[in-house]
Design a protein around this motif. Structure first.
Motif, mmCIF file in Angstrom:
data_model
loop_
_atom_site.group_PDB
_atom_site.id
_atom_site.type_symbol
_atom_site.label_atom_id
_atom_site.label_comp_id
_atom_site.label_asym_id
_atom_site.label_seq_id
_atom_site.Cartn_x
_atom_site.Cartn_y
_atom_site.Cartn_z
ATOM 1 N N GLY A 1 0.807 -1.209 0.000
ATOM 2 C CA GLY A 1 0.000 0.000 0.000
ATOM 3 C C GLY A 1 0.840 1.259 0.000
ATOM 4 N N LEU A 2 1.907 1.267 0.800
ATOM 5 C CA LEU A 2 2.795 2.429 0.828
ATOM 6 C C LEU A 2 3.473 2.638 -0.531
ATOM 7 C CD1 LEU A 2 4.461 1.989 4.339
ATOM 8 C CD2 LEU A 2 2.694 3.640 3.682
ATOM 9 N N ALA A 3 3.927 1.534 -1.132
ATOM 10 C CA ALA A 3 4.609 1.642 -2.429
ATOM 11 C C ALA A 3 3.654 2.123 -3.513
ATOM 12 C CB ALA A 3 5.209 0.295 -2.815
ATOM 13 N N GLY A 4 2.416 1.632 -3.507
ATOM 14 C CA GLY A 4 1.466 2.020 -4.542
ATOM 15 C C GLY A 4 0.913 3.414 -4.351
ATOM 16 N N TYR A 5 0.788 3.862 -3.115
ATOM 17 C CA TYR A 5 0.195 5.180 -2.854
ATOM 18 C C TYR A 5 1.202 6.304 -3.022
ATOM 19 C CZ TYR A 5 -2.332 8.914 -0.475
ATOM 20 O OH TYR A 5 -2.948 10.094 -0.164
ATOM 21 N N ILE B 1 12.325 1.528 -3.038
ATOM 22 C CA ILE B 1 12.913 0.771 -1.928
ATOM 23 C C ILE B 1 12.151 -0.547 -1.716
ATOM 24 C CG2 ILE B 1 13.319 0.770 0.562
ATOM 25 C CD1 ILE B 1 13.790 3.788 0.355
ATOM 26 N N VAL B 2 10.815 -0.470 -1.702
ATOM 27 C CA VAL B 2 10.009 -1.677 -1.477
ATOM 28 C C VAL B 2 10.232 -2.686 -2.597
ATOM 29 C CG1 VAL B 2 7.662 -2.580 -1.306
ATOM 30 C CG2 VAL B 2 8.268 -0.473 -0.111
ATOM 31 N N ILE C 1 11.714 -6.541 -2.322
ATOM 32 C CA ILE C 1 10.973 -7.688 -2.862
ATOM 33 C C ILE C 1 11.852 -8.490 -3.816
ATOM 34 C CG2 ILE C 1 9.063 -8.329 -4.386
ATOM 35 C CD1 ILE C 1 7.455 -6.053 -3.145
ATOM 36 N N GLU C 2 12.582 -7.815 -4.682
ATOM 37 C CA GLU C 2 13.427 -8.518 -5.647
ATOM 38 C C GLU C 2 14.541 -9.297 -4.957
ATOM 39 O OE1 GLU C 2 14.726 -5.500 -8.284
ATOM 40 O OE2 GLU C 2 12.768 -5.295 -9.281
ATOM 41 N N VAL C 3 15.096 -8.737 -3.892
ATOM 42 C CA VAL C 3 16.145 -9.441 -3.151
ATOM 43 C C VAL C 3 15.579 -10.710 -2.512
ATOM 44 C CG1 VAL C 3 17.659 -9.326 -1.142
ATOM 45 C CG2 VAL C 3 17.578 -7.415 -2.731
#
Length: 339
Positions: A155-159, A167-168, A172-174
């Motif tokens: 939610g933080l990344a999308g908003y 950063i998010v 996730i990729e790591v």
């Protein structure tokens, strides 16, 4: 219709989890030393053309001196009627209330191993029913952890987008780039041997939840990137709504289909994760039991060839995973208003 059937099936499984002690004919740790590796006993209703009700034939034991293998053969002279809603072995319901009431029991002085026994003479039916309590609940607790992290971080990344999203996404990729088996080996190495079974259970649950939140986070992020441009979100911002309220009250409720689908698909992956960890000896261990712990007895192909009923715990794993997948597809279709 398939989703409804799967939902009813899973509901029955969770009901069985709650009353596992009542459904099990034996205590899952009870040993029957005279019936080690006993084969499954078939349930019969007729004997010599006469209806006898549900019963099993007693077992004759013989040790083959050439192969040193235990051999059990049904003895038609021993008709052992199954008893229902009866009193049998004592147990403590959820470790709180003592009782000895069971759904069904063997005949007085007889045995009823409907799915056979293991290397210690423990009833497989009772162990599979009790194993469901761990394997099924570990998915629910784990998905609660992953759902919380996925909704918050996604939610933080999308908003907010921008640096927060960057950063998010890198986190996730790591996490997604980490290979599963080496990661499980690290988890197994971190667990001390002296750790209690309950501590191991919660540790495995939290670890699975911390690993599986990435898919949920990306699902929430992708939906919020589109929804944050809607007029009702802009109206809420113009009225002075804080960012946390905009995300929690206006944006997250707009993604139920994605959350439902991702959550229901995450549960079987966690069940499979626990099963794989326990099967490899890196997760739960005796005396606690789960479907993965039961399958550790089937690691030796020679044992499986001689005693194939030890592979039976894989059947509920397959059925539960398929049921969750079909249920997730049905719930997603029902919640997606664009279809």
């Amino acid at each position: 219709r398939v989703a409804v059937i799967c939902g009813v099936f899973l509901l029955l499984i969770y009901v069985a989890v709650v009353i596992a002690e009542f459904l099990s004919p034996y205590n899952y740790q009870s040993r029957h030393i005279d019936y080690i590796y006993a084969p499954p006993q078939a349930v019969h209703f007729f004997h010599d053309g006469k209806f006898e009700g549900p019963f099993v034939y007693g077992l004759k034991y013989n040790l083959n001196m050439e192969t040193l293998r235990r051999e059990y053969t049904p003895d038609p002279a021993q008709i052992q009627h199954l008893r229902f809603f009866c009193r049998g072995e004592s147990y403590e319901f959820w470790g709180l209330f003592p009782s000895n009431y069971h759904l069904f029991c063997p005949a007085e002085g007889g045995q009823a191993f409907l799915l056979g026994t293991d290397k210690l003479g423990r009833d497989m039916v009772s162990r599979i029913i009790h194993g469901a309590r761990i394997s099924m609940t570990i998915g629910l607790v784990g998905v609660a952890v992953s759902l919380f992290l996925g909704v918050v971080l996604g939610g933080l990344a999308g908003y907010f987008g921008g640096t927060t999203d960057l950063i998010v996404q890198r986190i996730i990729e790591v996490l997604q780039s980490l290979p599963s088996i080496p990661l499980w080996l690290v988890i197994g190495a971190l667990l001390p041997i002296t750790c209690s079974a309950l501590a191991v259970y919660f540790f495995i649950t939290v670890i699975l939840g911390l690993i599986e939140w990435t898919g949920l986070a990306r699902a929430v992020r992708s939906k919020l990137l589109a929804l944050r441009e809607e007029d009702y979100v802009l109206a809420a911002q113009l009225m002075g709504a804080k960012s946390t309220r905009s995300v929690g009250r206006h944006l997250v409720p707009g993604v139920p289909s994605r959350l439902i689908a991702s959550a229901t698909l995450a549960i079987p992956s966690m069940i499979l994760g626990e099963t794989a960890l326990s099967f490899l000896g890196l997760g739960l261990r005796e005396p606690i039991t789960s479907w993965g712990v039961l399958l550790t007895n089937a690691q030796n192909i020679n044992v499986v060839a001689l005693y194939p009923w030890l592979m039976i715990p894989v059947i509920p794993v397959i059925l539960v995973v398929l049921a969750f997948n079909f249920l997730g597809d049905g719930l997603r279709a029902a919640a997606d208003h664009y279809k």
